[in-house]
Design a protein around this motif. Structure first.
Motif, PDB file in Angstrom:
ATOM      1  N   ASN A  47      -7.866  11.993 -10.942  1.00 56.06           N
ATOM      2  CA  ASN A  47      -8.997  11.380 -10.535  1.00 56.06           C
ATOM      3  C   ASN A  47      -9.877  10.853 -11.590  1.00 56.06           C
ATOM      4  O   ASN A  47     -10.329   9.869 -11.382  1.00 56.06           O
ATOM      5  N   LEU A  50      -8.851   7.595 -13.061  1.00 55.12           N
ATOM      6  CA  LEU A  50      -8.997   6.598 -12.233  1.00 55.12           C
ATOM      7  C   LEU A  50     -10.538   6.034 -12.269  1.00 55.12           C
ATOM      8  O   LEU A  50     -10.695   4.750 -12.663  1.00 55.12           O
ATOM      9  N   GLU A  82      -3.012  10.683  -1.052  1.00 52.97           N
ATOM     10  CA  GLU A  82      -4.193  10.029  -1.115  1.00 52.97           C
ATOM     11  C   GLU A  82      -4.780   9.520  -2.262  1.00 52.97           C
ATOM     12  O   GLU A  82      -4.809   8.298  -2.773  1.00 52.97           O
ATOM     13  N   GLU A  85      -2.171   6.752  -3.616  1.00 47.93           N
ATOM     14  CA  GLU A  85      -2.676   5.332  -2.874  1.00 47.93           C
ATOM     15  C   GLU A  85      -3.835   4.983  -3.668  1.00 47.93           C
ATOM     16  O   GLU A  85      -3.804   3.639  -3.982  1.00 47.93           O
ATOM     17  N   ARG A  86      -4.691   5.588  -4.150  1.00 48.34           N
ATOM     18  CA  ARG A  86      -5.948   5.264  -4.963  1.00 48.34           C
ATOM     19  C   ARG A  86      -5.308   4.679  -6.349  1.00 48.34           C
ATOM     20  O   ARG A  86      -5.701   3.707  -6.815  1.00 48.34           O
ATOM     21  N   VAL A  89      -3.846   1.254  -6.086  1.00 51.34           N
ATOM     22  CA  VAL A  89      -4.871   0.027  -5.859  1.00 51.34           C
ATOM     23  C   VAL A  89      -5.849   0.108  -7.157  1.00 51.34           C
ATOM     24  O   VAL A  89      -6.057  -1.062  -7.667  1.00 51.34           O
ATOM     25  N   GLU A  90      -6.043   1.115  -7.874  1.00 56.74           N
ATOM     26  CA  GLU A  90      -6.770   1.126  -9.210  1.00 56.74           C
ATOM     27  C   GLU A  90      -5.866   0.593 -10.327  1.00 56.74           C
ATOM     28  O   GLU A  90      -6.420  -0.110 -11.237  1.00 56.74           O
TER      29      GLU A  90
END
Length: 151
Positions: A47, A50, A82, A85-86, A89-90
């Motif tokens: 996290n 990202l 989750e 998935e993030r 995208v990032e």
């Protein structure tokens, strides 16, 4: 716009290694912290990575403000699915950000509280992101090993 494709590829390769390691974990494993003061979970490391990438590639290099709560990145928890998935995208956003600036340009929005030598160019900022991802990958590998040893 010149982009150092080799550095970008190295950065994305280490990014992929970090999230592949996290993908091997179930939600409980990814959110568990080793029994060490100040230790982070694998979820927190992913996290934070990202948030860090987006801050440097978009807010700093491009001057496009991205909301970020750095401290909260280390308190976060959630599902591996989750987070992955993030990450997808990032990863795409990061590559777009990097390819949209001239490596030799001065970052559009240098942090006022930082005076690092690598902040002289967008390329320097990308080097910093690479450094940080490598560091977090190493932390993640040690965290995985500590969690496996304490089962």
């Amino acid at each position: 716009m010149a982009t150092d494709r080799i550095l970008l590829e190295f950065t994305l390769a280490k990014f992929d290694e970090l999230f592949a390691l996290i993908a091997e974990m179930d939600d409980e494993q990814a959110n568990r912290r080793p029994e060490l003061k100040g230790a982070n979970s694998l979820y927190c490391l992913g996290n934070h990575t990202l948030g860090m990438m987006r801050f440097w590639s978009c807010t700093t290099n491009r001057g496009v403000e991205v909301t970020r709560d750095r401290d909260a990145e280390f308190d976060a928890s959630g599902s591996v699915a989750e987070l992955l998935e993030r990450a997808a995208v990032e990863r795409h956003r990061f590559e777009t950000d990097v390819c949209s600036v001239d490596d030799h340009a001065v970052p559009a929005n240098k942090p006022k509280d930082r005076d690092e030598p690598w902040l002289v160019s967008c390329h320097g900022v990308l080097l910093h992101v690479f450094e940080e991802i490598c560091q977090h990958l190493g932390q993640a590998e040690v965290t995985r090993d500590l969690l496996a040893a304490n089962r």
